[in-house]
Enzyme design. Structure first.
Site, PDB file in Angstrom:
ATOM      1  N   VAL A  67       0.843  -1.189   0.000  1.00 48.90           N
ATOM      2  CA  VAL A  67       0.000   0.000   0.000  1.00 48.90           C
ATOM      3  C   VAL A  67       0.884   1.246   0.000  1.00 48.90           C
ATOM      4  O   VAL A  67       1.879   1.301   0.744  1.00 48.90           O
ATOM      5  CB  VAL A  67      -0.907   0.027   1.261  1.00 48.90           C
ATOM      6  N   CYS A  68       0.523   2.236  -0.829  1.00 55.53           N
ATOM      7  CA  CYS A  68       1.198   3.530  -0.792  1.00 55.53           C
ATOM      8  C   CYS A  68       0.122   4.613  -0.728  1.00 55.53           C
ATOM      9  O   CYS A  68      -0.988   4.355  -0.271  1.00 55.53           O
ATOM     10  CB  CYS A  68       2.125   3.696  -2.000  1.00 55.53           C
ATOM     11  N   TYR A  69       0.428   5.821  -1.187  1.00 54.14           N
ATOM     12  CA  TYR A  69      -0.542   6.916  -1.127  1.00 54.14           C
ATOM     13  C   TYR A  69      -1.692   6.722  -2.117  1.00 54.14           C
ATOM     14  O   TYR A  69      -2.853   6.776  -1.756  1.00 54.14           O
ATOM     15  CB  TYR A  69       0.142   8.257  -1.414  1.00 54.14           C
TER      16      TYR A  69
END
Length: 111
Positions: A67-69
C-alpha cells in the site's frame, strides 16, 4: 511464459479478504508520519530500515499486499518484493487514499 512480479488489487477485494480474515501480509510504504496518522488495520510500516525484518519474517507463500498513497509507488515496491521469492504480490490500486475514502471506519490511527 514468465509471471509478472506483482498483480493489481482493488480496494473492494482487499476489504473482502480482510473481512474474511484471509491470511496475508499487508505492508504500507508511506512515510512514518502518514502511516501513524492513518493506515489499514493489520498493516506494518515498510521502509529501508524495516525491509530486512520483513524478508526474514513474512512467509513467502502468504499473499503480500503493498500500500502507498495513491497506488503508484507501491507498484515499484511490489515488483521488487515479487523478485524476492514471494508467491503472490499485489499493489493496491488507489492506495491508502482510496481505502480511506471508501472505508473510513476501517482506518487505524496511532497515538
Amino acid at each position: 511464459m514468465t509471471q509478472a512480479p506483482f498483480e493489481h488489487l482493488d480496494v473492494d477485494t482487499l476489504a473482502g479478504w480482510l473481512a474474511d480474515e484471509a491470511p496475508l501480509t499487508l505492508v504500507d510504504i508511506r512515510d512514518p508520519l502518514s502511516f501513524s496518522q492513518g493506515h489499514i488495520p493489520g498493516s506494518r510500516h515498510l521502509d529501508n530500515t524495516s525491509v530486512a525484518a520483513l524478508l526474514e519474517e513474512a512467509p513467502r507463500e502468504r499473499p503480500l499486499v503493498v500500500v502507498c498513497y495513491h497506488g503508484n509507488s507501491s507498484q515499484q515496491a511490489a515488483a521488487w518484493l515479487g523478485g524476492q521469492g514471494y508467491d503472490r504480490v499485489y499493489s493496491l490500486d488507489g492506495g491508502f487514499g482510496d481505502w480511506a475514502v471508501r472505508h473510513p471506519e476501517r482506518v487505524e490511527r496511532q497515538g
